[in-house]
Design a protein around this motif. Structure first.
Motif: not given
Lengths: 182, 245
Positions: A88, A91-95, A97-98, B96, B98-99, B120, B124, B126
């Motif tokens: 992830x 693919x998305x930046x994931x955690x 990217x928070x 996100x 996973x979180x 995707x 993005x 964001x």
């Protein structure tokens, strides 16, 4: 050496990753021996090769969060015929990217200046350290990506199915039961 | 008005006032959707349920069925369009998985699985919206909101509280809370309200209830979005319920 003996060459790397996708790759367990019959590894955290040379498949874990990540990713793209975003983060930046909605300077101050446990109270500024980007980017927003393998991390069975499809010249097809985003 | 319509070659009856979606779900034919919920009036925002009816693309949740209507639904082309719509929803928010406490129970995620979304595709956004944790039992993460307005409809039509609304225009559109401070904690919303439990994503979550179901046992570990939606339809059909609705 005869042409038919030439093995598929694979490189892997972790950018803003946690090495969990690499761990999930190792979770194919004894099938690693079968994999090594079919492929040889170029630059990866599993070998001592420092730079990615010409490869058939490049597998990238993690997003792009600093200048060094971008350099490594571009080297992979230039050298790998097929580039795969695994996990992830890629693919998305994931955690990671928070942090995209938190001011980078505030992050640095919080960690290096304000945290009561730190000594010296200095934000690292040695030129040897790569500069972070203001945001974390998925890798397909930096270079062209050929395949995506979702999951945090992707299940070992998905990695195995994907790799064997690709190595044997089939269109990689991970079915519904192997597709997950978490 | 009543009669029959045909979806992908299968003929099914409809009665007066039924939409294509109503007739399809009643006959056990699945049309992918996110903002439609048989308990509420149709909304037409997610566009996943677009089908070709008599040669034109229409949202099946709002289009009334008419006698002899010929509908095309489950085709690679329409499913590719639906996948692109889900990709747009994913990059528009911060999904996100996973979180997120909704993972495994989220209809947006399940739509991604059902439509086999592998990437995707788009850039993005964001979005930077703040979390509202002011309520003692409920919190809002508006970066996961897909603007289906199910919470708006539930709060207005069932809870009779009108706690939620949608404000602004274009990409700035977002869920707002109907209190002077704009905070959920300053409304009369209760954890038992319908609006607290209709969110198809992780935008409205109940506090202290996260990660209680082990992986493998979560809603969409057990079934596909298709199975879930067909069962959901059965629950609201009066003739199927022991209490007669």
């Amino acid at each position: 050496m005869a042409d038919e003996k030439r093995k598929i060459r694979i490189a892997t790397c972790s950018l803003a990753g946690c090495f969990g996708c690499h761990t999930s790759m190792l979770d194919i367990d004894e099938r690693l021996f079968d994999l090594l019959e079919m492929v040889e590894f170029d630059r990866t955290p599993f070998t001592d090769i420092k730079h990615c040379g010409p490869c058939d498949i490049g597998i990238v874990e993690g997003g792009v969060s600093n200048a060094e990540n971008a350099h490594v990713l571009k080297e992979f793209r230039e050298n790998c015929k097929v580039l795969v975003a695994i996990g992830s983060c890629a693919i998305t930046g994931n955690v990671p990217a928070l942090r995209n909605n938190i001011d980078l300077w505030n992050c640095f101050q919080e960690v290096y200046l304000y945290d009561p446990g730190t000594e010296g109270k200095q934000i690292p500024n040695d030129p040897e350290l790569p500069l972070p980007f203001d945001k974390v980017y998925p890798i397909y927003e930096v270079v062209k990506v050929d395949y995506f393998l979702h999951g945090c991390p992707p299940p070992a069975n998905a990695i195995w199915k994907f790799l064997t499809d690709l190595i044997q010249g089939r269109q990689p097809e991970t079915g519904h039961e192997l597709l997950r985003y978490d | 008005m009543s009669g029959t319509i045909t979806i992908d070659g299968k003929t099914m009856p409809f009665t007066g006032g039924q939409t294509i979606m109503d007739a399809a779900l009643a006959a056990g034919v699945y049309i992918p959707h996110l903002c439609h919920n048989p308990e509420f009036k149709p909304h037409g925002s997610c566009k996943l349920c677009v089908v070709e009816a008599n040669g034109r693309n229409v949202t099946s949740c709002t289009m009334p069925a008419s006698p002899g209507m010929v509908v095309v639904n489950d085709t690679p082309e329409l499913n590719e369009d639906r996948k692109a719509l889900v990709q747009m929803l994913f990059v528009e928010g911060n999904h996100i998985c996973p979180a997120c406490e909704a993972t495994g129970n989220c209809q947006l995620q399940a739509a991604g699985y059902y439509l086999h979304m592998q990437s995707p595709h788009f850039m993005h956004f964001y979005p930077p919206r703040r979390v509202d944790a002011s309520h003692p039992d409920i919190f809002l993460d508006l970066n996961r909101c897909i603007l289906c307005e199910l919470c708006v409809r539930a709060s207005r039509d069932i809870d009779k509280k009108s706690v939620f609304g949608i404000s602004s225009r274009g990409i700035d559109s977002h869920l707002v809370v109907n209190s002077e401070s704009g905070r959920l904690g300053d409304t009369s919303m209760a954890v038992t309200d319908k609006a607290a439990h209709v969110c198809p994503t992780g935008a409205i979550l109940i506090k202290r209830k996260g990660y209680t179901v082990p992986m493998g046992k979560r809603l969409f570990d057990q079934k596909t979005l298709r199975e879930f939606h067909l069962e959901q339809q059965k629950r609201v059909e009066p003739e199927d319920g022991p209490d007669g609705g």
